[in-house]
Design an enzyme around this catalytic site. Structure first.
Site, PDB file in Angstrom:
ATOM      1  N   TYR A 284      40.186  48.061  44.934  1.00  0.00           N
ATOM      2  CA  TYR A 284      39.259  48.332  46.024  1.00  0.00           C
ATOM      3  C   TYR A 284      39.565  49.656  46.730  1.00  0.00           C
ATOM      4  CZ  TYR A 284      37.989  43.317  46.029  1.00  0.00           C
ATOM      5  OH  TYR A 284      37.541  42.069  45.715  1.00  0.00           O
ATOM      6  N   THR A 325      34.637  46.052  37.625  1.00  0.00           N
ATOM      7  CA  THR A 325      34.994  46.333  39.013  1.00  0.00           C
ATOM      8  C   THR A 325      35.581  45.087  39.660  1.00  0.00           C
ATOM      9  OG1 THR A 325      32.979  45.636  40.188  1.00  0.00           O
ATOM     10  CG2 THR A 325      32.955  47.813  39.135  1.00  0.00           C
ATOM     11  N   ASP A 326      36.370  45.311  40.701  1.00  0.00           N
ATOM     12  CA  ASP A 326      36.823  44.191  41.504  1.00  0.00           C
ATOM     13  C   ASP A 326      35.617  43.599  42.228  1.00  0.00           C
ATOM     14  OD1 ASP A 326      38.573  42.370  42.682  1.00  0.00           O
ATOM     15  OD2 ASP A 326      40.092  43.890  43.057  1.00  0.00           O
ATOM     16  N   TRP A 327      35.825  42.459  42.826  1.00  0.00           N
ATOM     17  CA  TRP A 327      34.705  41.637  43.296  1.00  0.00           C
ATOM     18  C   TRP A 327      34.072  42.188  44.577  1.00  0.00           C
ATOM     19  CZ3 TRP A 327      35.618  40.425  38.838  1.00  0.00           C
ATOM     20  CH2 TRP A 327      35.131  39.283  38.201  1.00  0.00           C
TER      21      TRP A 327
END
Length: 608
Positions: A284, A325-327
Site C-alpha cells: 500500500y 494489487t493489495d486489497w
C-alpha cells in the site's frame, strides 16, 4: 449440476465447458497452458475478460447458497460469478475444512453457468498459525498449527520450512484453496511494524532462503494440478514504515529510507522471482524522498507507480507473472460500523475511475478487494484503456488457471478432506515446530523444568499441561511461576481492522510490569513472551529468573520446550531493542539498527 465428462471419437476425455459439443483447444487437456489460454482469450467477451482482472473477498456461506450477499457489499456469489464474471476470490473464515470443500464444489458448479465455464481460483491469506486478523492472517481452524513465519525462521532449519510448505500445500489443495496470498517476504526492519510476525526475519539472506523454500514447496517445480500458486508480498519491501505505522491506515501511508537501504529490501523479491513465484503483490505504501539510480520515485502507493511496477519489477527484475494489487486501493468502505478508506495513498485526489486507470497504466494485472468492473468497461469504451492492454493482463491470469489444472478438474474429493486436513502427522510436526521455535533468552538455573517441579501459572491453561510438571493453584506451594504475556501495543479502533492490527509503543504498561514484579518477589518467575512484534523486555530483565520468546506456541508445546521433552532451538530472527528511545533513533529501513539492543539478532540459549 456439474458438466459431465465428454469423450471424443478417439478417446480424449474433456469437460465441454461452453456446451457446444466440440472439443475446443482450450478444453483439450493435451495442449499446453499458454496455447489453451490464448485460444480461450480469443473467445471471451469484453465483459468476461474484465472479470478476470478482479480478485475480491468472498464470504463462505452454506454450500449452494449463491444468492445471499456477504458482509462487505450487496453482491451475492451469483452476482459476482455469473453477473460480473469474476472468478478469483479471497476466502476468509470458514466453519470447517469439510464445509469449505462442500462450499467450494458448489461454487465451481455455479462457475459452469458462465458462458465459457471458467473455474474459480480460491485464494487465502496465511492460516496455519496463531494470529487472527481478518484482513491479513487467520488462525489455524481445521488445519495443522505451526509457529508463524518468524518462528519457522527462529528454528534455523530449512528442512522445517520445507516440511511446513508441503503440509500447507496438501491441506490447501484438499479444500480447494489453490492460491496463497503469501509468502510475506518483507524485512522486519522496524521493530514497531504490525506485520512482522508473518515475515521470516530482519535478515535479507534468511528471508530470501525461506521465502524461496515456501514458494517451491507450495508450487512445486512448475505449477500443476497439485500446486498452490504463490503471491510474494509486499513489493518492493514493506518493513521500512515511517514511525512503524501500518499502511492499512492513513497515518501509516509512508515508507522512508533514511539509511539509504532500499535495495536490501529488494533481495527477497529477487529470490522469489528466481524461485518462480506465480504473482507479486505491491504494498500500500508510498515512498518519501526515494531516489533509485538517479530517478525520483513518485510519492504514490507502490501499485500506482509505473516506475516501480513496469520499470523496476518487469524490466529490470524480469518478472513476467501476475501483479496483484493489495486489497481495496480504489473504493472507500465502511465495515462493521467503522470507516475503511481506500488505500489510494498519494492519489487521494483522483476519482475512482482515474485510480483504476492509473493502476493499469502502472502495470497491475488484477485489482485486489475490488469489484468495480463497470469502471474498467467505461475505460475501454472511452479508449482510455486499450483492449490490447486488457488482453495482456487477462492472458497472464488465465494461464495460471490452466497451469493449476482447474479447467480439467476444479473439484475436490469431499471424502478425503478429513483424512488430509489436520491429520495426526501434520499436527505432530506442527507441534514439534512450535516447541523447537521457543527461544530461551535468559536462564538463571530454573530451566529445564523437571516433572516434579511445582509450577504456579498465569496465562496458561493448566488442563493441557498434563504430567509435564505439577501445577499448583497457590504461589505458596510452588517452586516457580510460569507467566505468559504478549508483546504490548496501543489499543486503537478508529478504522476497520484497527483493533486487530497491533501498533504503537513497544513498552509494557506499568501495571503489567508491577504484576510480574509482585510474583517475582515471592518465587522465581519464568516469563514467556509472545512476540507478535518486538517488545521492550528491559523492565523484566532483572525481575525474571528466565525469559523465553515464542512466535506461536501452544501451552503444551511451550511446556515440552521448557522441560526439554522437545528441546527448544530458537534464535531471535529480529532484535529486541533496549528502549523506545533507541527504536525512535534508529533507521526503519536498516535491519537490527537500534543502539545496544537488549537481545541482538540471533540471541538464544540451549537447554542442553
Amino acid at each position: 449440476m456439474r458438466r459431465s465428462i465428454s469423450t471424443t471419437e478417439d478417446g480424449v476425455q474433456y469437460r465441454d465447458l461452453n456446451g457446444n459439443g466440440v472439443l475446443d483447444p482450450y478444453e483439450d487437456p493435451r495442449i499446453d497452458a499458454e496455447t489453451r489460454a490464448k485460444d480461450l482469450l480469443g473467445r471471451l467477451s469484453i465483459e468476461e475478460k474484465v472479470g478476470l482482472l478482479f480478485n475480491t473477498v468472498m464470504h463462505v456461506s452454506d454450500p449452494g447458497d449463491h444468492d445471499t450477499a456477504g458482509p462487505f457489499g450487496p453482491e451475492s456469489p451469483r452476482d459476482f460469478v455469473v453477473g460480473q464474471f469474476i472468478n478469483h476470490f479471497n476466502i476468509g473464515r470458514f466453519p470447517s475444512a469439510e464445509h469449505m470443500a462442500r462450499w467450494q464444489n458448489a461454487m465451481q458448479e455455479l462457475a459452469e453457468q458462465a458462458p465459457h465455464g471458467i473455474p474459480i481460483t480460491f485464494a487465502t491469506d496465511p492460516r496455519h498459525g496463531f494470529a487472527q486478523n481478518d484482513g491479513m492472517v487467520f488462525s489455524t481452524g481445521s488445519f495443522s498449527q505451526w509457529p508463524e513465519p518468524l518462528g519457522l525462521a527462529a528454528i534455523g532449519d530449512p528442512s522445517v520450512v520445507s516440511d511446513f510448505a508441503e503440509t500447507a500445500r496438501s491441506e490447501y489443495v484438499a479444500v480447494g484453496l489453490r492460491a496463497a496470498i503469501h509468502p510475506q517476504i518483507d524485512l522486519a526492519s522496524d521493530p514497531r511494524w504490525a506485520r512482522q510476525l508473518q515475515s521470516f526475519s530482519s535478515d535479507p539472506d534468511v528471508t530470501s532462503l525461506y521465502g524461496s523454500l515456501l514458494i517451491s514447496g507450495l508450487q512445486g517445480e512448475t505449477l500443476s494440478s497439485t500446486s498452490v500458486a504463490c503471491t510474494a508480498k509486499h513489493f518492493p519491501g514493506g518493513g521500512a514504515q515511517e514511525n512503524g505505522e501500518d499502511p492499512h491506515f492513513p497515518q501509516g501511508k509512508a515508507q522512508i529510507y533514511p539509511g539509504g537501504n532500499f535495495h536490501e529490501h529488494l533481495a527477497p523479491f529477487r529470490a522469489a522471482i528466481a524461485a518462480g513465484t506465480s504473482a507479486i503483490m505491491p504494498y500500500y505504501s508510498l515512498a518519501k524522498d526515494l531516489v533509485i539510480d538517479g530517478v525520483a520515485v513518485d510519492e504514490v502507493g507502490f501499485a500506482y507507480s509505473k516506475y516501480l511496477i513496469t520499470t523496476l519489477l518487469r524490466e529490470e527484475l524480469g518478472f513476467d507473472g501476475v501483479v496483484l494489487t493489495d486489497w481495496q486501493l480504489v473504493t472507500d468502505l465502511e465495515a462493521f460500523g467503522l470507516p475503511f478508506p481506500a488505500k489510494a495513498w498519494g492519489v487521494e485526489h483522483l476519482s475512482r475511475i482515474e485510480r483504476v486507470e492509473k493502476l493499469f497504466d502502472a502495470g497491475s494485472d488484477q485489482l485486489g478487494g475490488e469489484s468495480c468492473t463497470d469502471l474498467v468497461l467505461e475505460l475501454l469504451t472511452s479508449g482510455r484503456l486499450s483492449e490490447e492492454r486488457l488482453d495482456a493482463s487477462a492472458l497472464r491470469v488465465l494461464q495460471v488457471k490452466f497451469e493449476l489444472g482447474l479447467f480439467d478438474n476444479p473439484y475436490v474429493d469431499e471424502n478425503e478432506v478429513a483424512v488430509i486436513v489436520g491429520s495426526e502427522p501434520f499436527r505432530t510436526a506442527g507441534h514439534r515446530a512450535q516447541a523447537e521455535s521457543v527461544t530461551v533468552l535468559k536462564n538463571h538455573g530454573v530451566l529445564p523444568l523437571r516433572a516434579d517441579t511445582r509450577v504456579y501459572v498465569e496465562g496458561v491453561n493448566a488442563t493441557v499441561v498434563g504430567d509435564r510438571v505439577v501445577i499448583v493453584d497457590d504461589k505458596k506451594d510452588a517452586d516457580v511461576a510460569l507467566i505468559r504475556i504478549t508483546a504490548p501495543f496501543e489499543p486503537r479502533n478508529e478504522y476497520f481492522l484497527d483493533a486487530m492490527t497491533h501498533q504503537g509503543s513497544l513498552d509494557f504498561p506499568d501495571e503489567e510490569i508491577a504484576r510480574v514484579q509482585a510474583i517475582a518477589a515471592e518465587l522465581p518467575v519464568i516469563l514467556d513472551v509472545y512476540l507478535e512484534r518486538a517488545a521492550i523486555l528491559t523492565p523484566f530483565e532483572d525481575i525474571a529468573a528466565a525469559i523465553t520468546a515464542n512466535f506461536g506456541a501452544s501451552d503444551a508445546a511451550l511446556l515440552d520446550a521448557l522441560t526439554g521433552a522437545i528441546p527448544p532451538r530458537g534464535r531471535l530472527p529480529i532484535e529486541l531493542p533496549r528502549s523506545m528511545s533507541a527504536v525512535e533513533a534508529s533507521h526503519p529501513d536498516v535491519p537490527n539498527n537500534t543502539e545496544d539492543p537488549l537481545y541482538p539478532y540471533g540471541a538464544g540459549l540451549s537447554l542442553t
